[in-house]
Design an enzyme around this catalytic site. Structure first.
Site, PDB file in Angstrom:
ATOM      1  N   SER A  82      -0.831 -23.752 -31.394  1.00 21.75           N
ATOM      2  CA  SER A  82      -0.450 -25.135 -31.715  1.00 21.75           C
ATOM      3  C   SER A  82      -1.456 -25.844 -32.627  1.00 21.75           C
ATOM      4  O   SER A  82      -1.703 -27.035 -32.474  1.00 21.75           O
ATOM      5  CB  SER A  82      -0.204 -25.938 -30.438  1.00 21.75           C
ATOM      6  N   GLY A 131       2.832 -22.134 -29.451  1.00 26.51           N
ATOM      7  CA  GLY A 131       4.179 -22.672 -29.614  1.00 26.51           C
ATOM      8  C   GLY A 131       4.553 -23.708 -28.566  1.00 26.51           C
ATOM      9  O   GLY A 131       5.718 -24.065 -28.428  1.00 26.51           O
ATOM     10  N   ASN A 146       0.806 -17.160 -39.489  1.00 24.47           N
ATOM     11  CA  ASN A 146       1.622 -16.121 -38.867  1.00 24.47           C
ATOM     12  C   ASN A 146       3.056 -16.627 -38.844  1.00 24.47           C
ATOM     13  O   ASN A 146       3.393 -17.491 -38.049  1.00 24.47           O
ATOM     14  CB  ASN A 146       1.098 -15.856 -37.446  1.00 24.47           C
ATOM     15  N   TRP A 147       3.885 -16.081 -39.720  1.00 23.60           N
ATOM     16  CA  TRP A 147       5.261 -16.599 -39.838  1.00 23.60           C
ATOM     17  C   TRP A 147       6.177 -16.111 -38.734  1.00 23.60           C
ATOM     18  O   TRP A 147       7.289 -16.595 -38.602  1.00 23.60           O
ATOM     19  CB  TRP A 147       5.842 -16.196 -41.199  1.00 23.60           C
ATOM     20  N   LYS A 148       5.759 -15.099 -38.017  1.00 18.65           N
ATOM     21  CA  LYS A 148       6.614 -14.504 -36.968  1.00 18.65           C
ATOM     22  C   LYS A 148       7.955 -14.106 -37.583  1.00 18.65           C
ATOM     23  O   LYS A 148       7.996 -13.736 -38.758  1.00 18.65           O
ATOM     24  CB  LYS A 148       6.753 -15.472 -35.781  1.00 18.65           C
ATOM     25  N   HIS A 177      -0.899  -9.392 -30.918  1.00 24.07           N
ATOM     26  CA  HIS A 177      -0.468 -10.780 -30.701  1.00 24.07           C
ATOM     27  C   HIS A 177       0.136 -10.899 -29.302  1.00 24.07           C
ATOM     28  O   HIS A 177       0.783  -9.963 -28.818  1.00 24.07           O
ATOM     29  CB  HIS A 177       0.556 -11.184 -31.768  1.00 24.07           C
ATOM     30  N   GLU A 234      -6.359 -16.676 -28.933  1.00 25.45           N
ATOM     31  CA  GLU A 234      -5.148 -17.484 -28.817  1.00 25.45           C
ATOM     32  C   GLU A 234      -4.733 -17.577 -27.354  1.00 25.45           C
ATOM     33  O   GLU A 234      -4.085 -16.667 -26.823  1.00 25.45           O
ATOM     34  CB  GLU A 234      -4.003 -16.835 -29.605  1.00 25.45           C
ATOM     35  N   GLU A 253       2.696 -12.288 -28.262  1.00 22.65           N
ATOM     36  CA  GLU A 253       4.143 -12.020 -28.189  1.00 22.65           C
ATOM     37  C   GLU A 253       4.408 -10.526 -28.136  1.00 22.65           C
ATOM     38  O   GLU A 253       5.347 -10.069 -27.479  1.00 22.65           O
ATOM     39  CB  GLU A 253       4.856 -12.700 -29.373  1.00 22.65           C
ATOM     40  N   GLY A 298       0.808 -20.636 -36.378  1.00 21.14           N
ATOM     41  CA  GLY A 298       2.207 -20.217 -36.336  1.00 21.14           C
ATOM     42  C   GLY A 298       3.098 -21.271 -36.961  1.00 21.14           C
ATOM     43  O   GLY A 298       3.207 -21.386 -38.189  1.00 21.14           O
ATOM     44  N   GLY A 299       3.718 -22.096 -36.121  1.00 19.24           N
ATOM     45  CA  GLY A 299       4.706 -23.093 -36.560  1.00 19.24           C
ATOM     46  C   GLY A 299       4.283 -23.907 -37.773  1.00 19.24           C
ATOM     47  O   GLY A 299       5.064 -24.059 -38.731  1.00 19.24           O
TER      48      GLY A 299
HETATM   49  P1  PGA Z   1       1.651 -21.620 -32.964  1.00 21.88           P
HETATM   50  O1  PGA Z   1       1.469 -20.017 -32.992  1.00 21.88           O
HETATM   51  O2  PGA Z   1       0.680 -22.175 -33.990  1.00 21.88           O
HETATM   52  O3  PGA Z   1       3.073 -21.869 -33.331  1.00 21.88           O
HETATM   53  O4  PGA Z   1       1.302 -22.068 -31.575  1.00 21.88           O
HETATM   54  C1  PGA Z   1       0.214 -19.425 -33.145  1.00 21.88           C
HETATM   55  C2  PGA Z   1       0.353 -17.919 -33.092  1.00 21.88           C
HETATM   56  O5  PGA Z   1       1.177 -17.426 -32.308  1.00 21.88           O
HETATM   57  O6  PGA Z   1      -0.351 -17.191 -33.808  1.00 21.88           O
END
Ligand code: PGA
Length: 256
Positions: free
Chosen positions: A214, A174, A9-11, A96, A168, A98, A235-236
């Site tokens: 994470s 994050g 997930n590149w956001k 998600h 999640e 966010e 994500g990251g």
């Molecule tokens: P993260 O994000 O791996 O940076 O914690 C995961 C996500 O939000 O899908």
């Protein structure tokens, strides 16, 4: 037994040029790697079409990060399922945390988005997770149960076959704090049992339940050793081809 999936997930990261460079590099690295799990990437909207051309004919799948529930109309700034299909997506991330926390998306709306995605021929990656406070109050199962009940409201067996679930925990996204493999497994089992109660054991065993929060090349192998974790939403650590591929190679990468 559910298949294994590693999704990035590149956001809100990467320009079109950066996304295309990433996708061609990834395609090259993954060529002939039939030993790896299913791979999904989700660039921002602006890069979807260009990336779809780069990965066309490869085993890499393309997901969008959000969808609007209507087909078209006066919804400034929004994107429909048909548009995402046309841009080359076959999946879409829905709900998600966010989107839930920063953009006020509630379970009822998320349910509409799931219907819209399925109707447009997109397979949803349906995200659920509890906040730190909810975990501290030991309410995580109640919260996840409610997200499943309201999010999946009125969805039938055929629909559930096409949905991937991503657990999640919001406190792990994050933050560098991963749920321990045991904490994640406990929730994954809860989710699988919930699906079994509603859709039957057979369907529940086929349901892909991803862990997110994470995930790194260092912690993936232990997470994947849990029986009900079928992959990860990253994500990251998905923003760099090297670390994303090391996550996909978790079987040969014991925490390196
Ligand atoms: P993260 O994000 O791996 O940076 O914690 C995961 C996500 O939000 O899908």
């Amino acid at each position: 037994m559910a298949r294994t999936v590693i999704a990035g997930n590149w956001k809100m990261n990467k320009t079109i040029g950066e996304a295309v460079a990433f996708a061609s590099n990834l395609r090259e690295v993954l060529a002939d790697r039939h030993d790896l799990p299913e791979i999904i990437i989700s660039p921002p909207f602006t890069a979807l079409h260009a990336v779809s051309a780069v990965i066309s004919g490869s085993a890499i799948s393309l997901a969008a990060q959000n969808i609007h529930e209507a087909d078209k109309g006066a919804f400034t700034g929004e994107i429909s399922g048909g548009m995402l299909r046309e841009a080359g997506c076959n999946l879409v991330i829905i709900g998600h945390s966010e989107r839930r926390v920063l953009f006020g998306e509630k379970n009822e709306r998320i349910n509409k988005k799931l219907f819209a995605a399925l109707g447009a021929g997109l397979n949803p990656i349906f995200c659920i997770g509890e906040t730190l406070r909810e975990r501290e109050e030991n309410r995580m199962k109640e919260v996840i149960g409610e997200q499943l009940k309201e999010g999946l409201n009125n969805l039938n067996d055929n629909d559930i076959e096409r949905i991937l679930i991503a657990y999640e925990p919001v406190w792990a996204i994050g933050t560098g704090k991963t749920a321990t493999p045991a904490q994640a497994q406990e929730m994954h089992l809860f989710i699988r049992n919930w699906i079994a109660g509603r859709y039957g054991k057979e369907l529940s065993e086929e349901t892909v339940i991803l862990y997110g929060g994470s995930v790194t090349p260092q912690n993936i192998a232990l997470l994947m050793s849990q029986p009900d974790i079928n992959g990860a939403l990253v994500g990251g650590a998905s923003l760099d081809v090297g670390s994303f591929v090391r996550i996909a190679e978790y079987k040969s990468n014991q925490g390196v």
